[in-house]
Design a protein around this motif. Structure first.
Motif, PDB file in Angstrom:
ATOM      1  N   VAL A 231      28.917  58.366  35.963  1.00 30.62           N
ATOM      2  CA  VAL A 231      29.043  57.182  35.129  1.00 30.62           C
ATOM      3  C   VAL A 231      28.090  56.095  35.610  1.00 30.62           C
ATOM      4  O   VAL A 231      27.951  55.881  36.816  1.00 30.62           O
ATOM      5  CB  VAL A 231      30.487  56.615  35.173  1.00 30.62           C
ATOM      6  N   ILE A 232      27.447  55.447  34.672  1.00 28.12           N
ATOM      7  CA  ILE A 232      26.664  54.239  34.960  1.00 28.12           C
ATOM      8  C   ILE A 232      27.511  53.077  34.465  1.00 28.12           C
ATOM      9  O   ILE A 232      27.834  53.006  33.271  1.00 28.12           O
ATOM     10  CB  ILE A 232      25.299  54.266  34.254  1.00 28.12           C
ATOM     11  N   VAL A 233      27.918  52.217  35.387  1.00 32.82           N
ATOM     12  CA  VAL A 233      28.689  51.030  35.040  1.00 32.82           C
ATOM     13  C   VAL A 233      27.766  49.840  35.258  1.00 32.82           C
ATOM     14  O   VAL A 233      27.215  49.676  36.347  1.00 32.82           O
ATOM     15  CB  VAL A 233      29.951  50.885  35.926  1.00 32.82           C
ATOM     16  N   TYR A 234      27.584  49.046  34.211  1.00 30.28           N
ATOM     17  CA  TYR A 234      26.744  47.863  34.391  1.00 30.28           C
ATOM     18  C   TYR A 234      27.493  46.629  33.918  1.00 30.28           C
ATOM     19  O   TYR A 234      28.296  46.672  33.001  1.00 30.28           O
ATOM     20  CB  TYR A 234      25.377  48.033  33.728  1.00 30.28           C
TER      21      TYR A 234
ATOM     22  N   GLY B 237      29.375  49.369  29.748  1.00 27.65           N
ATOM     23  CA  GLY B 237      28.936  47.987  29.914  1.00 27.65           C
ATOM     24  C   GLY B 237      30.153  47.082  29.985  1.00 27.65           C
ATOM     25  O   GLY B 237      31.051  47.189  29.143  1.00 27.65           O
ATOM     26  N   ILE B 238      30.205  46.212  30.983  1.00 21.36           N
ATOM     27  CA  ILE B 238      31.359  45.334  31.174  1.00 21.36           C
ATOM     28  C   ILE B 238      30.887  43.880  31.197  1.00 21.36           C
ATOM     29  O   ILE B 238      29.948  43.535  31.922  1.00 21.36           O
ATOM     30  CB  ILE B 238      32.103  45.667  32.483  1.00 21.36           C
TER      31      ILE B 238
ATOM     32  N   ARG C  54      24.153  40.133  37.161  1.00 28.54           N
ATOM     33  CA  ARG C  54      23.758  41.342  36.415  1.00 28.54           C
ATOM     34  C   ARG C  54      23.559  42.472  37.424  1.00 28.54           C
ATOM     35  O   ARG C  54      22.699  42.406  38.292  1.00 28.54           O
ATOM     36  CB  ARG C  54      22.478  41.078  35.628  1.00 28.54           C
ATOM     37  N   SER C  55      24.407  43.495  37.315  1.00 29.85           N
ATOM     38  CA  SER C  55      24.455  44.562  38.319  1.00 29.85           C
ATOM     39  C   SER C  55      24.674  45.909  37.646  1.00 29.85           C
ATOM     40  O   SER C  55      25.292  45.981  36.577  1.00 29.85           O
ATOM     41  CB  SER C  55      25.618  44.318  39.291  1.00 29.85           C
TER      42      SER C  55
ATOM     43  N   LYS D  85      32.338  58.238  43.805  1.00 23.49           N
ATOM     44  CA  LYS D  85      31.586  57.566  44.881  1.00 23.49           C
ATOM     45  C   LYS D  85      30.348  56.895  44.284  1.00 23.49           C
ATOM     46  O   LYS D  85      29.705  57.420  43.383  1.00 23.49           O
ATOM     47  CB  LYS D  85      31.112  58.572  45.939  1.00 23.49           C
ATOM     48  N   ILE D  86      30.022  55.739  44.829  1.00 29.22           N
ATOM     49  CA  ILE D  86      28.841  55.029  44.368  1.00 29.22           C
ATOM     50  C   ILE D  86      27.595  55.688  44.948  1.00 29.22           C
ATOM     51  O   ILE D  86      27.481  55.864  46.158  1.00 29.22           O
ATOM     52  CB  ILE D  86      28.915  53.540  44.748  1.00 29.22           C
ATOM     53  N   GLU D  87      26.683  56.087  44.056  1.00 31.85           N
ATOM     54  CA  GLU D  87      25.389  56.644  44.463  1.00 31.85           C
ATOM     55  C   GLU D  87      24.346  55.544  44.584  1.00 31.85           C
ATOM     56  O   GLU D  87      23.482  55.602  45.444  1.00 31.85           O
ATOM     57  CB  GLU D  87      24.907  57.689  43.452  1.00 31.85           C
ATOM     58  N   GLN D  88      24.402  54.571  43.670  1.00 32.21           N
ATOM     59  CA  GLN D  88      23.473  53.440  43.688  1.00 32.21           C
ATOM     60  C   GLN D  88      24.226  52.173  43.324  1.00 32.21           C
ATOM     61  O   GLN D  88      25.066  52.194  42.419  1.00 32.21           O
ATOM     62  CB  GLN D  88      22.344  53.621  42.655  1.00 32.21           C
ATOM     63  N   ALA D  89      23.905  51.104  44.043  1.00 31.88           N
ATOM     64  CA  ALA D  89      24.441  49.778  43.722  1.00 31.88           C
ATOM     65  C   ALA D  89      23.249  48.841  43.620  1.00 31.88           C
ATOM     66  O   ALA D  89      22.525  48.647  44.594  1.00 31.88           O
ATOM     67  CB  ALA D  89      25.402  49.310  44.810  1.00 31.88           C
ATOM     68  N   GLN D  90      23.006  48.323  42.424  1.00 30.54           N
ATOM     69  CA  GLN D  90      21.852  47.453  42.190  1.00 30.54           C
ATOM     70  C   GLN D  90      22.346  46.090  41.708  1.00 30.54           C
ATOM     71  O   GLN D  90      23.043  46.014  40.695  1.00 30.54           O
ATOM     72  CB  GLN D  90      20.930  48.066  41.134  1.00 30.54           C
TER      73      GLN D  90
END
Length: 158
Positions: free
Chosen positions: A36-39, A72-73, A124-125, A134-139
């Motif tokens: 999942v991509i959560v932004y 998108g949140i 904006r993240s 598990k988080i693979e990337q946190a931007q």
């Protein structure tokens, strides 16, 4: 005011349940077994947020084909998100975090610079979460324009 706690690769993704643009509750747990991509974005129907949502929608088939869902949140109401979806013909999941609790748990709400001033607001993240949660990337502090294209390259999909 302290900085929001930031998440890193390897952290467990904080669980959440939020209403979507129809008012139906959607949980991160609903996506277990999928990536999942959560932004997080500040406000629907503003230029940058619209660009980012449209870019995710344009890339959605490619992302789904690679096993990713997109969420998108924003702090917008479900009614405003419904209008956003309809106006822009969006296909991604849109969730309402009106009390900003989920944003805060992801470090996506806190102090930020806005036109040279320090303010409290949505940072904006984007987070890439694996099938095990598990988080693979946190931007953090991503730029709306070009972000999805850069993310596709990082995920080796472009």
């Amino acid at each position: 005011m302290a900085d929001a706690k930031r998440l890193e690769a390897g952290n467990d993704a904080p669980p959440f349940t939020l209403p979507d643009d129809t008012g139906k509750n959607v949980s991160l747990a609903d996506f277990k077994g999928r990536k999942v991509i959560v932004y997080f974005y500040p406000r629907a129907m503003t230029p940058g947020c619209t660009k980012q949502a449209c870019d995710f929608t344009s890339s959605f088939a490619e992302l789904r084909g690679a096993g990713y869902d997109v969420i998108g949140i924003s702090p917008d109401t479900p009614e405003k998100l419904a209008k956003f979806r309809s106006t822009e013909d969006l296909t991604i999941t849109l969730l309402s975090d009106s009390d900003k609790a989920v944003m805060t748990s992801y470090g996506a709400f806190g102090e930020k610079q806005n036109y040279g001033r320090t303010v409290m607001g949505v940072i904006r993240s984007t987070f890439v979460i694996d099938a095990d949660g598990k988080i693979e990337q946190a931007q953090y502090n991503v730029k709306a324009t070009g972000h999805v294209g850069r993310l596709l390259k990082q995920l080796e999909l472009a």
